[in-house]
Scaffold this active site. Structure first.
Site, PDB file in Angstrom:
ATOM      1  N   TYR A   1      22.264  -4.716  -5.115  1.00 52.07           N
ATOM      2  CA  TYR A   1      21.363  -3.847  -4.362  1.00 52.07           C
ATOM      3  C   TYR A   1      19.911  -4.303  -4.535  1.00 52.07           C
ATOM      4  CZ  TYR A   1      25.769  -1.388  -4.406  1.00 52.07           C
ATOM      5  OH  TYR A   1      27.104  -1.089  -4.288  1.00 52.07           O
TER       6      TYR A   1
ATOM      7  N   CYS B   1       0.818  -1.212   0.000  1.00 49.73           N
ATOM      8  CA  CYS B   1       0.000   0.000   0.000  1.00 49.73           C
ATOM      9  C   CYS B   1       0.849   1.258   0.000  1.00 49.73           C
ATOM     10  CB  CYS B   1      -0.911  -0.004   1.224  1.00 49.73           C
ATOM     11  SG  CYS B   1      -1.828  -1.518   1.341  1.00 49.73           S
TER      12      CYS B   1
HETATM   13  C1  LIG Z   1      29.435   1.050  -2.369  1.00 51.94           C
HETATM   14  C2  LIG Z   1      30.905   1.123  -2.414  1.00 51.94           C
HETATM   15  C3  LIG Z   1      31.605   0.410  -3.395  1.00 51.94           C
HETATM   16  C4  LIG Z   1      30.921  -0.379  -4.481  1.00 51.94           C
HETATM   17  O1  LIG Z   1      30.167   0.418  -5.339  1.00 51.94           O
HETATM   18  P1  LIG Z   1      29.622  -0.184  -6.716  1.00 51.94           P
HETATM   19  O2  LIG Z   1      29.002   0.970  -7.385  1.00 51.94           O
HETATM   20  O3  LIG Z   1      28.641  -1.242  -6.376  1.00 51.94           O
HETATM   21  O4  LIG Z   1      30.792  -0.710  -7.460  1.00 51.94           O
HETATM   22  C5  LIG Z   1      32.983   0.462  -3.353  1.00 51.94           C
HETATM   23  N1  LIG Z   1      33.660   1.161  -2.405  1.00 51.94           N
HETATM   24  C6  LIG Z   1      32.999   1.863  -1.455  1.00 51.94           C
HETATM   25  C7  LIG Z   1      33.790   2.607  -0.441  1.00 51.94           C
HETATM   26  C8  LIG Z   1      31.620   1.866  -1.423  1.00 51.94           C
HETATM   27  O5  LIG Z   1      30.971   2.571  -0.488  1.00 51.94           O
END
Ligand SMILES: *Cc1c(COP(=O)(O)O)cnc(C)c1O
Length: 433
Positions: free
Chosen positions: A385, A356
């Protein structure tokens, strides 16, 4: 490239028709291709072959133990952001010595645990954190290996919720302050200065922001490395993937096609960055999450109802924003295709879940072949994700996850029992009497 394609009109993951998995395990169901995870890892690993390097997969993108084990077997290290993630890596058979710990809010308990496990580096995001790590390391009689995260103030031209490398973001320490912070860190006697780190954002589809950031930080790294005897420079993650033509991107010649010419790929990434980084003679770390897992998984859902209002054709499915929040959270696009290839007329449709909330949708005004109750749809590029952001909102159980390897499939996470959702909740005595 990935391993999801139609074979005799049925969508397969590697050699397994996804329909056979859905019949066994129900929906909503995450289906992952083991080969795609390891192929993406290898592609990137090979592209960086000319450098002394280590890939540290950012497991926040997809942290299922079976996925982690696939990458452990391929030789991956890990970028972790919590004690839970480090425990997962260990549970999957990974090596803490190949782990780097990122994040702006590491607690004392998390720091202590990671120190005891002997991680490769804390990627430090503030001066207060340096002081805290130094103090805890002293208490344990250890030297804590650290790198400082430099915020290069480069706009990654990506979605506001996933850009991290400008001064409007909470991440890292400003470029101009880095040298003085290293000088101060060098005086803290329980720290071992091991590297320099940056990460400018996620889902970057062009190489230019990476190039700009590396070019900006390189002189700094060149000065700091000999002064503090640094071992590594981490250039972060952030490599983007193809969402809007995800099915086509599974073909082996996709990268050669004209429409892909301007997109980022490992070869282009490496061709631009390797020549810049090579003269530095440091170990280069990269921390890809999405690039490795994004196109390695799909979310399969069943059509429950089709409802026509005056204006719209609503396809109501059994997956919801609690299973995959990306459209609601990032306005993101997932290609949606039926498990059985359809020749039905395409009509403009909204694909929505049962929750909802108006935010509970997967697609709006999307041209889709006409579907009916009982049909199955696959939301592509749901490997990053996706499940990791799932919740029990509306007391919906967490979906099951299946890993496919060749012609075999195995459940790598059981569908959550509904009773388990509230099993740790309690009703105080005074309410019962
Ligand atoms: C989230 C993150 C990643 C990975 O990001 P992607 O876009 O999934 O490759 C790498 N290093 C740090 C520090 C992050 O916060």
């Amino acid at each position: 490239m990935h391993e999801f394609r139609y074979v005799n009109g049925e969508l397969n993951c590697e050699q397994v028709p996804i329909r056979s998995l859905v019949e066994k395990y129900g929906t909503p169901l995450y289906v992952y291709s083991q080969k795609t995870f390891s192929d993406h890892f290898k592609k990137l690993d090979q592209a960086l072959g000319a450098l002394d390097h280590q890939i540290c997969y950012a497991l926040k993108a997809n942290s299922n133990l079976a996925v982690l084990r696939t990458l452990v077997n391929a030789g991956s290290g890990f970028d972790i952001v919590s004690e839970g993630e480090l425990r997962r890596v260990i549970a999957a058979g990974g090596n803490p010595k190949l782990c780097v710990f990122a994040g702006v809010g590491k607690t004392a308990r998390e720091i202590e645990f990671a120190l005891k496990k002997g991680i490769y580096s804390f990627n430090v995001e503030s001066e207060a954190e340096l002081v805290r790590i130094n103090q805890i390391a002293g208490k344990l009689g250890k030297k804590a290996p650290i790198a400082i995260r430099v915020n290069p103030n480069i706009d990654a031209h990506t979605h506001a919720k996933i850009t991290t490398g400008t001064y409007a973001n909470k991440f890292g320490i400003a470029f101009e302050e880095i040298e003085s912070i290293y000088a101060r860190a060098a005086k803290l006697k329980n720290l071992k200065l091991r590297g320099l780190q940056m990460h400018i954002g996620s889902q970057l589809t062009e190489v230019e922001p990476f190039e700009q950031a590396v070019k900006k930080v390189l002189p700094l790294a060149t000065r700091l490395a000999p002064k503090y005897n640094l071992e590594f420079f981490s250039i972060g993650g952030g490599l983007g993937i193809i969402y809007d033509n995800a099915l086509a991107s599974g073909s082996s010649d996709w990268w050669q096609k004209p429409e892909a010419k301007n997109l980022l790929n490992p070869e282009k990434y490496a061709a631009t960055l390797v020549p810049l980084l090579k003269p530095l003679s440091l170990k280069i770390l990269i921390e890809p999450g999405r690039f490795i897992s994004g196109n390695s998984g799909v979310l399969v859902t069943r059509v429950e109802y089709v409802k026509q209002t005056g204006k719209k054709n609503f396809v109501i499915v059994d997956a919801a924003m609690n299973d995959l929040i990306r459209p609601a959270f990032y306005d993101s696009f997932h290609q949606i295709i039926p498990l059985r290839k359809s020749k039905a007329k395409e009509i403009s449709s909204d694909v929505v879940g049962p929750i909802c909330e108006s935010g509970d949708f997967f697609a709006k005004d999307r041209m889709l072949p006409k579907v009916g109750e009982g049909d199955f749809l696959a939301l592509l590029s749901a490997g990053a994700y996706g499940f990791v952001m799932a919740s029990n909102y509306n007391s919906r159980g967490l979906a099951a996850e299946v890993l496919v390897n060749g012609n075999k499939g195995a459940v790598v996470r059981e569908r959550q029992n509904l009773d388990d959702i509230w099993s740790s909740e309690r009703i105080p005595k005074w309410l019962i009497a």
